[in-house]
Design a protein around this motif. Sequence first.
Motif, PDB file in Angstrom:
ATOM      1  N   MET A 204      42.119  26.845  46.361  1.00  0.00           N
ATOM      2  CA  MET A 204      41.149  27.639  45.607  1.00  0.00           C
ATOM      3  C   MET A 204      40.022  28.223  46.450  1.00  0.00           C
ATOM      4  SD  MET A 204      40.688  25.250  42.249  1.00  0.00           S
ATOM      5  CE  MET A 204      42.134  24.656  41.351  1.00  0.00           C
ATOM      6  N   GLU A 205      39.788  27.673  47.611  1.00  0.00           N
ATOM      7  CA  GLU A 205      38.688  28.199  48.424  1.00  0.00           C
ATOM      8  C   GLU A 205      39.192  28.645  49.793  1.00  0.00           C
ATOM      9  OE1 GLU A 205      37.648  26.628  51.285  1.00  0.00           O
ATOM     10  OE2 GLU A 205      38.170  24.513  51.053  1.00  0.00           O
ATOM     11  N   SER A 206      38.615  29.724  50.274  1.00  0.00           N
ATOM     12  CA  SER A 206      38.982  30.255  51.587  1.00  0.00           C
ATOM     13  C   SER A 206      37.940  29.920  52.650  1.00  0.00           C
ATOM     14  CB  SER A 206      39.155  31.781  51.494  1.00  0.00           C
ATOM     15  OG  SER A 206      40.240  32.096  50.650  1.00  0.00           O
ATOM     16  N   TYR A 207      36.953  29.116  52.289  1.00  0.00           N
ATOM     17  CA  TYR A 207      35.914  28.662  53.206  1.00  0.00           C
ATOM     18  C   TYR A 207      36.522  27.940  54.417  1.00  0.00           C
ATOM     19  CZ  TYR A 207      31.393  26.225  54.210  1.00  0.00           C
ATOM     20  OH  TYR A 207      30.239  25.734  54.760  1.00  0.00           O
ATOM     21  N   LEU A 223      35.012  35.735  56.066  1.00  0.00           N
ATOM     22  CA  LEU A 223      34.392  35.126  54.895  1.00  0.00           C
ATOM     23  C   LEU A 223      33.422  36.069  54.204  1.00  0.00           C
ATOM     24  CD1 LEU A 223      33.734  31.483  56.149  1.00  0.00           C
ATOM     25  CD2 LEU A 223      35.764  32.438  55.065  1.00  0.00           C
ATOM     26  N   SER A 224      32.799  36.957  54.972  1.00  0.00           N
ATOM     27  CA  SER A 224      31.824  37.881  54.382  1.00  0.00           C
ATOM     28  C   SER A 224      32.469  38.882  53.442  1.00  0.00           C
ATOM     29  CB  SER A 224      31.079  38.625  55.497  1.00  0.00           C
ATOM     30  OG  SER A 224      31.993  39.384  56.290  1.00  0.00           O
ATOM     31  N   GLU A 225      33.795  39.041  53.507  1.00  0.00           N
ATOM     32  CA  GLU A 225      34.491  40.018  52.677  1.00  0.00           C
ATOM     33  C   GLU A 225      35.070  39.406  51.408  1.00  0.00           C
ATOM     34  OE1 GLU A 225      37.428  41.766  55.175  1.00  0.00           O
ATOM     35  OE2 GLU A 225      36.004  42.932  56.346  1.00  0.00           O
ATOM     36  N   MET A 226      34.863  38.122  51.204  1.00  0.00           N
ATOM     37  CA  MET A 226      35.466  37.445  50.063  1.00  0.00           C
ATOM     38  C   MET A 226      34.591  37.526  48.827  1.00  0.00           C
ATOM     39  SD  MET A 226      37.071  34.145  52.000  1.00  0.00           S
ATOM     40  CE  MET A 226      38.111  34.428  53.457  1.00  0.00           C
ATOM     41  N   GLU A 227      35.228  37.742  47.682  1.00  0.00           N
ATOM     42  CA  GLU A 227      34.544  37.792  46.394  1.00  0.00           C
ATOM     43  C   GLU A 227      34.980  36.590  45.575  1.00  0.00           C
ATOM     44  OE1 GLU A 227      34.860  41.717  44.485  1.00  0.00           O
ATOM     45  OE2 GLU A 227      35.829  42.371  46.339  1.00  0.00           O
ATOM     46  N   CYS A 228      34.016  35.796  45.114  1.00  0.00           N
ATOM     47  CA  CYS A 228      34.305  34.571  44.367  1.00  0.00           C
ATOM     48  C   CYS A 228      33.570  34.598  43.029  1.00  0.00           C
ATOM     49  CB  CYS A 228      33.899  33.339  45.168  1.00  0.00           C
ATOM     50  SG  CYS A 228      34.728  33.176  46.758  1.00  0.00           S
ATOM     51  N   PRO A 229      34.051  35.376  42.067  1.00  0.00           N
ATOM     52  CA  PRO A 229      33.369  35.468  40.772  1.00  0.00           C
ATOM     53  C   PRO A 229      33.608  34.216  39.927  1.00  0.00           C
ATOM     54  CG  PRO A 229      35.380  36.749  40.757  1.00  0.00           C
ATOM     55  CD  PRO A 229      35.225  36.244  42.152  1.00  0.00           C
ATOM     56  N   PRO A 230      32.799  34.032  38.863  1.00  0.00           N
ATOM     57  CA  PRO A 230      33.044  32.904  37.951  1.00  0.00           C
ATOM     58  C   PRO A 230      34.437  32.994  37.340  1.00  0.00           C
ATOM     59  CG  PRO A 230      30.879  33.859  37.550  1.00  0.00           C
ATOM     60  CD  PRO A 230      31.592  34.791  38.486  1.00  0.00           C
ATOM     61  N   GLY A 231      35.065  31.831  37.169  1.00  0.00           N
ATOM     62  CA  GLY A 231      36.396  31.796  36.577  1.00  0.00           C
ATOM     63  C   GLY A 231      36.355  31.919  35.064  1.00  0.00           C
ATOM     64  N   LEU A 232      37.542  31.994  34.463  1.00  0.00           N
ATOM     65  CA  LEU A 232      37.685  32.063  33.012  1.00  0.00           C
ATOM     66  C   LEU A 232      38.306  30.762  32.502  1.00  0.00           C
ATOM     67  CD1 LEU A 232      38.817  35.780  32.651  1.00  0.00           C
ATOM     68  CD2 LEU A 232      36.519  34.808  32.487  1.00  0.00           C
ATOM     69  N   ALA A 233      38.585  30.696  31.216  1.00  0.00           N
ATOM     70  CA  ALA A 233      38.962  29.426  30.592  1.00  0.00           C
ATOM     71  C   ALA A 233      40.216  28.817  31.195  1.00  0.00           C
ATOM     72  CB  ALA A 233      39.152  29.631  29.090  1.00  0.00           C
ATOM     73  N   ALA A 234      41.234  29.626  31.472  1.00  0.00           N
ATOM     74  CA  ALA A 234      42.526  29.094  31.896  1.00  0.00           C
ATOM     75  C   ALA A 234      42.792  29.239  33.382  1.00  0.00           C
ATOM     76  CB  ALA A 234      43.651  29.777  31.110  1.00  0.00           C
ATOM     77  N   PHE A 235      41.856  29.811  34.135  1.00  0.00           N
ATOM     78  CA  PHE A 235      42.120  30.035  35.557  1.00  0.00           C
ATOM     79  C   PHE A 235      40.829  30.374  36.294  1.00  0.00           C
ATOM     80  CE2 PHE A 235      42.087  34.168  33.653  1.00  0.00           C
ATOM     81  CZ  PHE A 235      41.657  35.066  34.629  1.00  0.00           C
ATOM     82  N   ASN A 236      40.882  30.262  37.622  1.00  0.00           N
ATOM     83  CA  ASN A 236      39.845  30.844  38.470  1.00  0.00           C
ATOM     84  C   ASN A 236      40.531  31.704  39.525  1.00  0.00           C
ATOM     85  OD1 ASN A 236      40.198  29.330  41.072  1.00  0.00           O
ATOM     86  ND2 ASN A 236      39.594  27.555  39.834  1.00  0.00           N
ATOM     87  N   TYR A 237      39.737  32.478  40.260  1.00  0.00           N
ATOM     88  CA  TYR A 237      40.337  33.436  41.189  1.00  0.00           C
ATOM     89  C   TYR A 237      39.299  33.865  42.210  1.00  0.00           C
ATOM     90  CZ  TYR A 237      37.799  36.936  38.432  1.00  0.00           C
ATOM     91  OH  TYR A 237      36.824  37.668  37.796  1.00  0.00           O
TER      92      TYR A 237
END
Length: 384
Positions: A204-207, A223-237
Amino acid sequence: MSPAQPSAELLEAAQRPFPDAKAMPPSVYTSTAFLAREIETIFSKEWMCVGRSSSLAQPGDYLTYELAGQPVMVLRDQAGALRAFSNVCLHRMSTLIEGTGNKRAIVCPYHAWTYGLDGRLRGAPFMTATTGFCKDDYVLPSIRCEEWLGWIYITLDRERPSVSTTLAPVADMVSDYGMENYVECFRETHVWDTNWKVLAENFMESYHLPVCHADTVGGHSKLSEMECPPGLAAFNYHWITKEASLPIGNAHPSNTRLEGRWRKTTALLALYPSHLITLTPGYFWYLSLHPKGTGQVAMIFGGGLSPEFMADPRADEYVATLKTLLDDVNVEDRGCTEKVFRGLNAATARAGHLSYLERPIYDFMHYLADRTTGFDRSFALAAE
């Protein structure tokens, strides 16, 4: 340790706001009682991915899986439909088939009771003299099975909403990729010596990419190009937009579905509880995880190419290159995740603060707390 302690520690961690978030406490990974709670509230109820539907292309093609202690077979029946059944004989309860393959009928290895691809008993040697026996009374219990964007999912929960309903936001999000048309070129099963959540979080993380994967993909991961928005109920992305190190990492010249930055954008999807997909414009790979105790995880690992690259004259070369790369990545990930699990068992182990690049792990923690403790995720999201 009762499940009360890890549940309380998990709930305390989940209640922290994201800017001050910490990783999950060690007990959540090491407690056998908490694992039993996960089996009860997660794995015996959720939809679980068992692979790609293209791997069961012909009547009689099958695969097997153990879901929350229930042996399951998934097959293509004579009418071409995907079916799932209990993989336990209705006579003396032997498991029926193993692994993957193709069968015209399901024959029990213990007493040769034989079932059709529809689950109905077709033959039972030396049973005609048994009073009350009628083979029409014997039908393998069915297991819910659905196909979604080329994936096969099964669940033991008769009431759970359909996969297409649950994952509708994902389908909308990645529709331009055409994931349903990607072709699986390899599928394997492995067992690693780590906790299933450690491996899920690692995906789940590219750190960790620049360090853990320094010899493979780390040098191409900004790492500066990665977008980590809040996930939704059934998944994250999260998203990575980059000039890929492999030609298949960006869109094929003949790909007319993706435009602009999307021709170079990779989606990393974590579909709860444990279906993990890296979807690039040219290839995909995935893991599907199931715990085998606190310290082992059973893993399905597979991958393949987009239809444009499969149609390319160099397709075989691309597949070989992809498989070699991912095998090397798996060696690195196995080493890192097994080290984490060993560390989690140390008396001095303590959870530290999360980076902003680990937002998906925070959302995963909330999902686990919701399923195992009744934590209100909607309150958590509203409170940020």
